[in-house]
Design a protein around this motif. Structure first.
Motif, PDB file in Angstrom:
ATOM      1  N   HIS A 231      30.346  16.216  -7.643  1.00  0.00           N
ATOM      2  CA  HIS A 231      29.023  16.333  -7.685  1.00  0.00           C
ATOM      3  C   HIS A 231      28.749  17.479  -6.686  1.00  0.00           C
ATOM      4  O   HIS A 231      29.503  17.772  -5.733  1.00  0.00           O
ATOM      5  CB  HIS A 231      28.256  15.013  -6.884  1.00  0.00           C
ATOM      6  CG  HIS A 231      28.416  14.003  -7.833  1.00  0.00           C
ATOM      7  ND1 HIS A 231      27.775  13.779  -9.214  1.00  0.00           N
ATOM      8  CD2 HIS A 231      29.292  12.637  -7.609  1.00  0.00           C
ATOM      9  CE1 HIS A 231      28.371  12.469  -9.658  1.00  0.00           C
ATOM     10  NE2 HIS A 231      29.289  11.959  -8.852  1.00  0.00           N
ATOM     11  N   ASP A 310      18.939  -2.556  -1.930  1.00  0.00           N
ATOM     12  CA  ASP A 310      18.300  -2.046  -3.195  1.00  0.00           C
ATOM     13  C   ASP A 310      16.805  -1.836  -3.089  1.00  0.00           C
ATOM     14  O   ASP A 310      16.005  -2.231  -4.152  1.00  0.00           O
ATOM     15  CB  ASP A 310      18.459  -3.279  -4.294  1.00  0.00           C
ATOM     16  CG  ASP A 310      19.834  -2.819  -4.882  1.00  0.00           C
ATOM     17  OD1 ASP A 310      20.601  -1.921  -4.604  1.00  0.00           O
ATOM     18  OD2 ASP A 310      20.671  -4.099  -5.254  1.00  0.00           O
ATOM     19  N   GLN A 323      32.662   0.606  -2.168  1.00  0.00           N
ATOM     20  CA  GLN A 323      31.376   0.355  -1.887  1.00  0.00           C
ATOM     21  C   GLN A 323      30.590   1.697  -1.580  1.00  0.00           C
ATOM     22  O   GLN A 323      29.600   1.925  -1.968  1.00  0.00           O
ATOM     23  CB  GLN A 323      31.240  -1.073  -1.184  1.00  0.00           C
ATOM     24  CG  GLN A 323      31.527  -2.068  -1.545  1.00  0.00           C
ATOM     25  CD  GLN A 323      31.040  -3.220  -0.949  1.00  0.00           C
ATOM     26  OE1 GLN A 323      29.906  -3.288  -0.089  1.00  0.00           O
ATOM     27  NE2 GLN A 323      31.764  -4.629  -1.029  1.00  0.00           N
ATOM     28  N   HIS A 326      30.615   4.207  -4.031  1.00  0.00           N
ATOM     29  CA  HIS A 326      29.727   4.025  -5.169  1.00  0.00           C
ATOM     30  C   HIS A 326      28.193   3.830  -4.872  1.00  0.00           C
ATOM     31  O   HIS A 326      27.354   4.627  -5.757  1.00  0.00           O
ATOM     32  CB  HIS A 326      30.075   2.604  -5.666  1.00  0.00           C
ATOM     33  CG  HIS A 326      29.187   2.008  -6.821  1.00  0.00           C
ATOM     34  ND1 HIS A 326      29.522   2.537  -7.948  1.00  0.00           N
ATOM     35  CD2 HIS A 326      28.262   1.100  -6.966  1.00  0.00           C
ATOM     36  CE1 HIS A 326      28.419   1.920  -8.964  1.00  0.00           C
ATOM     37  NE2 HIS A 326      27.787   1.151  -8.301  1.00  0.00           N
ATOM     38  N   ALA A 327      27.653   3.507  -3.711  1.00  0.00           N
ATOM     39  CA  ALA A 327      26.331   3.421  -3.164  1.00  0.00           C
ATOM     40  C   ALA A 327      25.887   5.005  -3.028  1.00  0.00           C
ATOM     41  O   ALA A 327      24.677   5.260  -3.644  1.00  0.00           O
ATOM     42  CB  ALA A 327      26.450   2.612  -1.764  1.00  0.00           C
ATOM     43  N   GLU A 329      27.013   7.564  -4.642  1.00  0.00           N
ATOM     44  CA  GLU A 329      27.224   8.282  -6.009  1.00  0.00           C
ATOM     45  C   GLU A 329      25.685   7.931  -6.730  1.00  0.00           C
ATOM     46  O   GLU A 329      25.325   8.764  -7.585  1.00  0.00           O
ATOM     47  CB  GLU A 329      28.444   7.960  -6.418  1.00  0.00           C
ATOM     48  CG  GLU A 329      28.503   9.062  -7.781  1.00  0.00           C
ATOM     49  CD  GLU A 329      30.040   8.683  -8.341  1.00  0.00           C
ATOM     50  OE1 GLU A 329      30.421   9.792  -9.048  1.00  0.00           O
ATOM     51  OE2 GLU A 329      30.599   7.808  -8.197  1.00  0.00           O
ATOM     52  N   GLN A 330      25.573   6.698  -6.692  1.00  0.00           N
ATOM     53  CA  GLN A 330      24.480   6.332  -7.583  1.00  0.00           C
ATOM     54  C   GLN A 330      23.027   7.012  -6.921  1.00  0.00           C
ATOM     55  O   GLN A 330      22.127   7.111  -7.733  1.00  0.00           O
ATOM     56  CB  GLN A 330      24.206   4.789  -7.383  1.00  0.00           C
ATOM     57  CG  GLN A 330      25.307   3.703  -7.958  1.00  0.00           C
ATOM     58  CD  GLN A 330      25.448   4.246  -9.458  1.00  0.00           C
ATOM     59  OE1 GLN A 330      24.423   3.892 -10.168  1.00  0.00           O
ATOM     60  NE2 GLN A 330      26.561   4.555  -9.881  1.00  0.00           N
ATOM     61  N   LEU A 331      22.894   7.120  -5.575  1.00  0.00           N
ATOM     62  CA  LEU A 331      21.723   7.761  -5.333  1.00  0.00           C
ATOM     63  C   LEU A 331      21.818   9.335  -5.397  1.00  0.00           C
ATOM     64  O   LEU A 331      20.639   9.802  -5.491  1.00  0.00           O
ATOM     65  CB  LEU A 331      21.425   7.403  -3.702  1.00  0.00           C
ATOM     66  CG  LEU A 331      21.171   6.003  -3.379  1.00  0.00           C
ATOM     67  CD1 LEU A 331      21.064   5.715  -2.047  1.00  0.00           C
ATOM     68  CD2 LEU A 331      19.973   5.612  -4.078  1.00  0.00           C
ATOM     69  N   ASP A 334      20.907   9.358  -9.346  1.00  0.00           N
ATOM     70  CA  ASP A 334      19.657   8.584 -10.006  1.00  0.00           C
ATOM     71  C   ASP A 334      18.454   9.032  -9.116  1.00  0.00           C
ATOM     72  O   ASP A 334      18.228   8.514  -8.061  1.00  0.00           O
ATOM     73  CB  ASP A 334      19.831   7.224  -9.977  1.00  0.00           C
ATOM     74  CG  ASP A 334      18.799   6.471 -10.521  1.00  0.00           C
ATOM     75  OD1 ASP A 334      17.554   7.035 -10.843  1.00  0.00           O
ATOM     76  OD2 ASP A 334      19.043   5.321 -10.987  1.00  0.00           O
ATOM     77  N   ARG A 337      15.411   6.634  -8.841  1.00  0.00           N
ATOM     78  CA  ARG A 337      15.554   5.470  -7.695  1.00  0.00           C
ATOM     79  C   ARG A 337      15.493   5.875  -6.342  1.00  0.00           C
ATOM     80  O   ARG A 337      14.949   5.112  -5.621  1.00  0.00           O
ATOM     81  CB  ARG A 337      17.111   4.816  -8.000  1.00  0.00           C
ATOM     82  CG  ARG A 337      17.429   3.679  -7.313  1.00  0.00           C
ATOM     83  CD  ARG A 337      18.739   3.266  -7.474  1.00  0.00           C
ATOM     84  NE  ARG A 337      19.233   2.097  -6.599  1.00  0.00           N
ATOM     85  CZ  ARG A 337      20.476   1.949  -6.662  1.00  0.00           C
ATOM     86  NH1 ARG A 337      21.324   2.380  -6.509  1.00  0.00           N
ATOM     87  NH2 ARG A 337      20.661   0.638  -5.693  1.00  0.00           N
ATOM     88  N   ARG A 338      15.978   6.974  -6.286  1.00  0.00           N
ATOM     89  CA  ARG A 338      15.723   7.577  -4.799  1.00  0.00           C
ATOM     90  C   ARG A 338      14.389   7.834  -4.453  1.00  0.00           C
ATOM     91  O   ARG A 338      13.962   7.391  -3.478  1.00  0.00           O
ATOM     92  CB  ARG A 338      16.587   8.984  -4.770  1.00  0.00           C
ATOM     93  CG  ARG A 338      17.329   9.325  -3.409  1.00  0.00           C
ATOM     94  CD  ARG A 338      18.303  10.566  -3.773  1.00  0.00           C
ATOM     95  NE  ARG A 338      17.651  11.827  -4.022  1.00  0.00           N
ATOM     96  CZ  ARG A 338      18.327  12.710  -4.541  1.00  0.00           C
ATOM     97  NH1 ARG A 338      19.617  12.657  -4.926  1.00  0.00           N
ATOM     98  NH2 ARG A 338      17.919  14.020  -4.823  1.00  0.00           N
TER      99      ARG A 338
END
Length: 375
Positions: A231, A310, A323, A326-327, A329-331, A334, A337-338
């Protein structure tokens, strides 16, 4: 705030508070915020003293190398002088560290102790790397601290986690404890009107921590080095520790609390990261919330009271690389969501962590205790 007559002699004059603040780490910002909240209040008169190690070394004997001893001697000196001059109604001490030895000079002055954690809670966290001494010494230390809490007329806890530590570890009655969180100067951290959140394909991560290792900095650098291969991300680190960093990382040193340079770091970021190995109630998470940054942090101390999992961020286990990666990367991927987390974080900061509101609550409690009221 108008003065109120509660029927006591001298109730028409301001309540005189001696405020002793441990001046380091997040305690320093907390002290600055309390001082700001006290300005303009007509029914209190606060004399503040900042308890900092360099000041202690200027006059303490050479054998007082332990910070508990140094700060206790300083606190005792200020309390002794205040008691002799009859210019104090109540003593407020944040944190418990200076109060442990300083209480010996109180006489009949009431003491209120403010804490972000108990000694037992800190000792139980691996991140602080506190090694236990001989059993006899540990029992003595526990007894001395317990007597400090017993001597206090009231104890302020900045989190429910700290309150639980007082009740379970030191037998402090629940009705003797009030929980008032740390506060943030919200309007200093909220993004200026018209300044848009970054919507580019480069995501900026932010880490702020004076003690880089304890705050999980090395693990974050490792995860960042992995994620930047997939990324477009950058990382800003605010710390005074000497560190070496990979490409894509900017290190900011020498930034004072509430400085324009520090606040600009918050305003330029997209996600706040604090994978601490040991922490109590890191004020920086409330600052990140006020700036609208969703936070990724570890389940340690009172962080769950600062970051809703969350909801305003993501909580991960201590030292769990998978963890954490992953946390983040998701933000990174997305944006919707952010953005939702960002809006909820600002709302929560205004509701729970406003420094003016929380500071005035603290000072009102001190005023009422000094006047002999029961809350």
């Amino acid at each position: 705030m108008a003065r109120q007559d509660d029927g006591d002699a001298g109730s028409n004059r301001p309540v005189r508070i001696l405020g002793l603040i441990e001046w380091g780490l997040g305690h320093r910002t907390h002290g600055m915020n309390l001082g700001r909240a006290a300005q303009g209040l007509e029914d209190i008169d606060v004399t503040w003293h900042r308890l900092a190690a360099p000041t202690a070394r200027a006059w303490c004997p050479d054998w007082t190398s332990n910070w508990t001893t140094q700060s206790g001697l300083m606190a005792g000196r200020y309390i002794h002088d205040a008691r002799r001059s009859s210019a104090t109604d109540i003593v407020f001490c944040h944190s418990y560290v200076p109060a442990v030895l300083g209480r010996s000079q109180l006489g009949r002055l009431p003491l209120v102790v403010s804490i972000d954690a108990t000694p037992l809670q800190i000792d139980q966290m691996d991140g602080y790397e506190h090694s236990a001494g001989p059993a006899t010494l540990e029992r003595f230390k526990h007894l001395v601290v317990r007597r400090c809490f017993d001597r206090a007329v009231h104890v302020l806890a900045v989190s429910d986690w700290a309150k639980t530590g007082l009740v379970d570890g030191y037998g402090v009655p629940e009705d003797k404890i009030t929980t008032i969180p740390f506060g943030v100067q919200i309007d200093r951290f909220v993004r200026p009107e018209g300044r848009q959140r970054n919507r580019s394909d480069v995501t900026r991560l932010l880490f702020v921590g004076g003690e880089f290792d304890r705050k999980g900095g090395p693990l974050l650098l490792s995860v960042f080095d992995e994620l930047r291969s997939r990324h477009r991300i950058e990382l800003d680190i605010v710390t005074d520790d000497a560190i070496s960093v990979p490409p894509g990382v900017r290190v900011h040193t020498g930034l004072d609390p509430l400085s324009p340079e520090l606040i600009e770091c918050f305003h330029s970021a997209d996600v706040f990261c604090l994978p601490s190995r040991g922490d109590c109630m890191p004020l920086v998470l409330a600052e990140a919330a006020a700036a609208g940054l969703p936070a990724v942090c570890t389940r340690v101390g009172a962080t769950a009271e600062l970051v809703g999992h969350d909801d305003t961020g993501v909580l991960v286990d201590v030292d769990d690389r998978r963890q954490l990666a992953h946390a983040i990367e998701q933000l990174v991927v997305d944006l919707d969501r952010r953005a939702a987390m960002s809006a909820r974080a600002v709302t929560r900061a205004r509701t729970v962590f406003d420094s003016r509101t929380n500071g005035e609550r603290t000072l009102a409690l001190l005023r009422d205790l000094a006047r002999g009221r029961r809350r």
